[in-house]
Design a protein around this motif. Sequence first.
Motif, PDB file in Angstrom:
ATOM      1  N   GLU A 116       8.207   3.699  10.211  1.00 45.62           N
ATOM      2  CA  GLU A 116       6.992   3.793  10.567  1.00 45.62           C
ATOM      3  C   GLU A 116       6.747   2.780  11.724  1.00 45.62           C
ATOM      4  OE1 GLU A 116       3.997   4.594   7.803  1.00 45.62           O
ATOM      5  OE2 GLU A 116       5.128   6.194   6.768  1.00 45.62           O
ATOM      6  N   HIS A 117       7.192   1.522  11.699  1.00 43.04           N
ATOM      7  CA  HIS A 117       6.750   0.542  12.597  1.00 43.04           C
ATOM      8  C   HIS A 117       7.834  -0.068  13.392  1.00 43.04           C
ATOM      9  CE1 HIS A 117       3.197   0.323  10.291  1.00 43.04           C
ATOM     10  NE2 HIS A 117       4.005   0.546   9.082  1.00 43.04           N
ATOM     11  N   GLY A 118       8.936   0.821  13.451  1.00 45.22           N
ATOM     12  CA  GLY A 118       9.885   0.498  14.534  1.00 45.22           C
ATOM     13  C   GLY A 118      10.741  -0.966  14.460  1.00 45.22           C
ATOM     14  N   LEU A 119      10.532  -1.478  13.030  1.00 41.72           N
ATOM     15  CA  LEU A 119      11.051  -2.706  12.886  1.00 41.72           C
ATOM     16  C   LEU A 119      12.692  -2.517  12.833  1.00 41.72           C
ATOM     17  CD1 LEU A 119       8.830  -3.787  10.066  1.00 41.72           C
ATOM     18  CD2 LEU A 119       8.605  -4.490  12.544  1.00 41.72           C
ATOM     19  N   GLY A 120      13.154  -3.790  12.875  1.00 41.28           N
ATOM     20  CA  GLY A 120      14.782  -3.883  12.927  1.00 41.28           C
ATOM     21  C   GLY A 120      14.950  -3.707  11.445  1.00 41.28           C
ATOM     22  N   LYS A 121      16.166  -3.580  10.899  1.00 43.65           N
ATOM     23  CA  LYS A 121      16.469  -3.389   9.374  1.00 43.65           C
ATOM     24  C   LYS A 121      16.358  -4.964   8.870  1.00 43.65           C
ATOM     25  CE  LYS A 121      19.934  -2.063   6.048  1.00 43.65           C
ATOM     26  NZ  LYS A 121      21.123  -1.336   5.911  1.00 43.65           N
ATOM     27  N   PRO A 122      16.865  -6.144   9.312  1.00 45.74           N
ATOM     28  CA  PRO A 122      16.770  -7.478   8.658  1.00 45.74           C
ATOM     29  C   PRO A 122      15.189  -7.452   8.625  1.00 45.74           C
ATOM     30  CG  PRO A 122      18.447  -7.596  10.315  1.00 45.74           C
ATOM     31  CD  PRO A 122      17.914  -6.214  10.656  1.00 45.74           C
ATOM     32  N   GLY A 160       0.714  -1.188   0.014  1.00 48.68           N
ATOM     33  CA  GLY A 160      -0.009   0.100   0.150  1.00 48.68           C
ATOM     34  C   GLY A 160       0.664   1.301  -0.067  1.00 48.68           C
ATOM     35  N   TYR A 161       2.154   1.194   0.348  1.00 48.77           N
ATOM     36  CA  TYR A 161       2.960   2.303   0.049  1.00 48.77           C
ATOM     37  C   TYR A 161       3.255   2.961  -1.143  1.00 48.77           C
ATOM     38  CZ  TYR A 161       3.666   1.890   5.401  1.00 48.77           C
ATOM     39  OH  TYR A 161       3.604   1.817   6.676  1.00 48.77           O
ATOM     40  N   GLY A 162       3.177   2.001  -2.251  1.00 52.33           N
ATOM     41  CA  GLY A 162       3.236   2.348  -3.360  1.00 52.33           C
ATOM     42  C   GLY A 162       4.924   2.429  -3.776  1.00 52.33           C
ATOM     43  N   LEU A 163       5.689   1.632  -3.218  1.00 54.13           N
ATOM     44  CA  LEU A 163       7.143   1.753  -3.380  1.00 54.13           C
ATOM     45  C   LEU A 163       7.292   0.636  -4.151  1.00 54.13           C
ATOM     46  CD1 LEU A 163       8.385   3.114   0.146  1.00 54.13           C
ATOM     47  CD2 LEU A 163       8.097   4.657  -2.079  1.00 54.13           C
ATOM     48  N   ALA A 164       8.208   0.734  -4.961  1.00 54.13           N
ATOM     49  CA  ALA A 164       8.562  -0.677  -5.661  1.00 54.13           C
ATOM     50  C   ALA A 164      10.012  -1.086  -5.784  1.00 54.13           C
ATOM     51  CB  ALA A 164       8.425  -0.231  -7.473  1.00 54.13           C
ATOM     52  N   GLU A 165      10.851  -0.549  -4.707  1.00 53.07           N
ATOM     53  CA  GLU A 165      12.101  -0.809  -4.375  1.00 53.07           C
ATOM     54  C   GLU A 165      12.413  -1.413  -2.906  1.00 53.07           C
ATOM     55  OE1 GLU A 165      14.971   0.825  -3.054  1.00 53.07           O
ATOM     56  OE2 GLU A 165      16.191  -0.797  -3.635  1.00 53.07           O
ATOM     57  N   VAL A 166      13.035  -2.625  -2.843  1.00 50.21           N
ATOM     58  CA  VAL A 166      12.868  -3.164  -1.605  1.00 50.21           C
ATOM     59  C   VAL A 166      13.657  -2.319  -0.472  1.00 50.21           C
ATOM     60  CG1 VAL A 166      14.322  -5.095  -0.192  1.00 50.21           C
ATOM     61  CG2 VAL A 166      13.162  -5.252  -2.509  1.00 50.21           C
ATOM     62  N   ASN A 167      14.850  -1.303  -0.826  1.00 53.56           N
ATOM     63  CA  ASN A 167      15.497  -0.728   0.122  1.00 53.56           C
ATOM     64  C   ASN A 167      14.747   0.480   0.545  1.00 53.56           C
ATOM     65  OD1 ASN A 167      17.745  -2.280   0.369  1.00 53.56           O
ATOM     66  ND2 ASN A 167      18.673  -1.182  -1.424  1.00 53.56           N
ATOM     67  N   ALA A 168      13.670   0.866  -0.268  1.00 54.60           N
ATOM     68  CA  ALA A 168      12.972   2.132  -0.028  1.00 54.60           C
ATOM     69  C   ALA A 168      11.899   1.607   0.932  1.00 54.60           C
ATOM     70  CB  ALA A 168      12.335   3.014  -1.070  1.00 54.60           C
ATOM     71  N   LEU A 169      11.293   0.513   0.451  1.00 50.51           N
ATOM     72  CA  LEU A 169      10.094  -0.032   1.321  1.00 50.51           C
ATOM     73  C   LEU A 169      10.653  -0.430   2.818  1.00 50.51           C
ATOM     74  CD1 LEU A 169       7.212  -0.659   1.261  1.00 50.51           C
ATOM     75  CD2 LEU A 169       7.724  -2.838   0.349  1.00 50.51           C
ATOM     76  N   GLY A 170      11.820  -0.938   2.778  1.00 50.16           N
ATOM     77  CA  GLY A 170      12.412  -1.323   3.907  1.00 50.16           C
ATOM     78  C   GLY A 170      12.442  -0.499   4.908  1.00 50.16           C
ATOM     79  N   ALA A 171      13.264   1.003   4.323  1.00 51.72           N
ATOM     80  CA  ALA A 171      13.361   1.937   5.025  1.00 51.72           C
ATOM     81  C   ALA A 171      12.027   2.403   5.671  1.00 51.72           C
ATOM     82  CB  ALA A 171      14.221   2.818   4.440  1.00 51.72           C
ATOM     83  N   LYS A 172      11.221   2.537   4.864  1.00 47.87           N
ATOM     84  CA  LYS A 172       9.796   3.057   5.350  1.00 47.87           C
ATOM     85  C   LYS A 172       8.995   2.120   6.338  1.00 47.87           C
ATOM     86  CE  LYS A 172       6.149   5.704   3.902  1.00 47.87           C
ATOM     87  NZ  LYS A 172       5.901   7.051   4.101  1.00 47.87           N
ATOM     88  N   LEU A 173       9.139   0.903   6.323  1.00 47.31           N
ATOM     89  CA  LEU A 173       8.827  -0.099   7.130  1.00 47.31           C
ATOM     90  C   LEU A 173       9.532   0.107   8.569  1.00 47.31           C
ATOM     91  CD1 LEU A 173       8.211  -3.271   5.201  1.00 47.31           C
ATOM     92  CD2 LEU A 173       6.409  -1.669   6.213  1.00 47.31           C
TER      93      LEU A 173
END
Length: 66
Positions: free
Chosen positions: A20-26, A4-17
């Motif tokens: 916004e959600h306090g997840l660790g990088k892995p 739903g974020y509309g991002l198509a690149e793994v690094n960009a979506l990972g950074a957003k997650l």
Amino acid sequence: MARGYGLAEVNALGAKLKAEHGLGKPTAWLLASYALGETPEDYDGDAYLARAPELFDAQFSGKKEA
């Protein structure tokens, strides 16, 4: 949700997650990768086994080759 974020690149979506959600990088990267259908061998056992010979050969090629 990740799609739903509309991002198509793994690094960009990972950074957003991560942001916004306090997840660790892995964790964020794995979820982003899964959502975008990238590197299925990270979460699909059959895909990993299909690619395992290639991954093994890559580890022992070049300077590491006997």
